[in-house]
Design a protein around this motif. Sequence first.
Motif, mmCIF file in Angstrom:
data_model
loop_
_atom_site.group_PDB
_atom_site.id
_atom_site.type_symbol
_atom_site.label_atom_id
_atom_site.label_comp_id
_atom_site.label_asym_id
_atom_site.label_seq_id
_atom_site.Cartn_x
_atom_site.Cartn_y
_atom_site.Cartn_z
ATOM 1 N N TYR A 1 -11.252 28.367 120.134
ATOM 2 C CA TYR A 1 -12.363 28.392 119.187
ATOM 3 C C TYR A 1 -11.947 29.124 117.915
ATOM 4 O O TYR A 1 -11.044 29.972 117.925
ATOM 5 C CB TYR A 1 -13.623 29.017 119.793
ATOM 6 N N ALA B 1 -17.429 28.825 124.294
ATOM 7 C CA ALA B 1 -16.932 30.038 123.626
ATOM 8 C C ALA B 1 -17.909 31.201 123.765
ATOM 9 O O ALA B 1 -17.485 32.357 123.848
ATOM 10 C CB ALA B 1 -16.677 29.747 122.148
ATOM 11 N N GLN C 1 -15.679 25.182 118.805
ATOM 12 C CA GLN C 1 -14.709 25.233 119.896
ATOM 13 C C GLN C 1 -14.063 23.875 120.076
ATOM 14 O O GLN C 1 -14.517 22.861 119.536
ATOM 15 C CB GLN C 1 -15.414 25.625 121.199
ATOM 16 N N TYR D 1 -10.034 26.512 126.613
ATOM 17 C CA TYR D 1 -10.624 26.107 125.338
ATOM 18 C C TYR D 1 -10.143 27.049 124.241
ATOM 19 O O TYR D 1 -9.690 28.173 124.493
ATOM 20 C CB TYR D 1 -12.154 26.105 125.404
ATOM 21 N N THR E 1 -20.489 25.518 120.463
ATOM 22 C CA THR E 1 -19.856 26.795 120.861
ATOM 23 C C THR E 1 -20.277 27.178 122.278
ATOM 24 O O THR E 1 -20.245 28.359 122.625
ATOM 25 C CB THR E 1 -20.246 27.916 119.885
#
Length: 472
Positions: A246, A273, A257, A244, A270
């Motif tokens: 972010y 993240a 993210q 991922y 998020t």
Amino acid sequence: MTIFNKFTEGEIIVPPRHPNGFSLRIKLLCGLIPSVMLILMITGYITYLTSSHFLNQALERSTRLQVKAMAHEIESILIRCKQDLLFIAQTTADSENLRKTLAGLDRATGLDYRELGFIAQKELPHLFWISKNDTVIQVPTSEISEIHPDPLLYLEHLSTLQQNQVWMSPVVEVDHPFRTPDNPNQHIRSHVIYFGTPCVSEKGERLGYLLLSLDVRSIRNILSLYNSPQSPIQAFTRTPEIRYAYLFDPNGWILFQSEGIEKINLELTTDLARSPYSSGILGKPGLASAFRPSFDYRPFWKMVEDINKGKHDLIEMKSAVEDASSDKEAYLAYAPVLFEGNVMAGLAYLDRTQFTRRAGYKHLDIMLILSLSTICAVSLIIFILAHAITKPIYQLSEAVNHIQVSDQLHPINIPSTDYEVNLLVNAINNMINALIRQMADIREKEIKIQTVEYKERIQLEAEFPYIFRRVN
């Protein structure tokens, strides 16, 4: 019985001994196969270390490339927004023109522009148009105050701009009235970035300011695209591990993210993240999902510090979160996002890849197959070589045994190209020739002895005939 006859009858031949010890083939197998296996293990381990090192370097470069490509794409979107806004500033700031422009931008650019507004400085009215799902609606002048936060608050930043200069806001949550015949009380809530620039007449007179807002999900979806199997820079087959990206601001707030490529309308989150960080602050004004890790996570704040300096780098995830349970093969690359030469945000990309580990397992599989194949090949080679080497020796042994069984001494003739076997055949033949000569000498002596005995007997019979007649 004579000495010769005793020899020929085998009485002085040493009794045969039963062979003991290991054969040459067994010795070769026991000596060569462990040596070959040890060499394979050492070379395999060195190869594994070398390949792992270069694989890790390749993964690091791939992660760096990924985050730089995403940062460049975001910067390109910001530049596109700036260019669109400056183009609009060259047109007439009337209501119909703003409506057509906003509707045309949605269709032409593919970006999700949420709002286009004109903040008048003189007697001209404020104009605001809102776009959603290909529907463009004007906010009546009397209802502009219902936009939260009030766009007039941005005049403080806009008033300092010169012509063709563009101001960009941080990510903010904005609430717009979006009244339709079907829903006259409807409001829409969006997370946007504002772009603003002065609007000047042909005479150079400042008429007001233009505001253009971009739904941040357009940027989030770029991250999702680059993190998907449809990525424009996909270099190799992806493994299913979680990856991922972010975006975070210069103050260390993780804003949003990447998501699945199909979730283009999902709200900003998020969750992934912030998962490596067990402590921090969740939620900031205007962005409830934002997260700010505590200052205990020094590598994260080192990343924020580097971003504010315009630097990019890569760190291992384990050192980044200081968590022993995290995967040591995860890489966290980061790069700044620039606008007008200034750092507006930072972009981080985490690749929790297992590619090196999978390559290691594949390496072990190959080494196992290679080792088994090598053992079979070495065993076959040893068998063939041992057979070729020992065949003359077995022939020599059979020839010697045949001499013992047949009681006939004769030189051994074995065709062989082996130097050692020829030496052994020559030595045995020399010994046989020596025995033949010795036996010939012994026989000759026996004949002489018998001749002497016969002569003596004749002489004695002639001298003492009455004694031999009485004995007989």
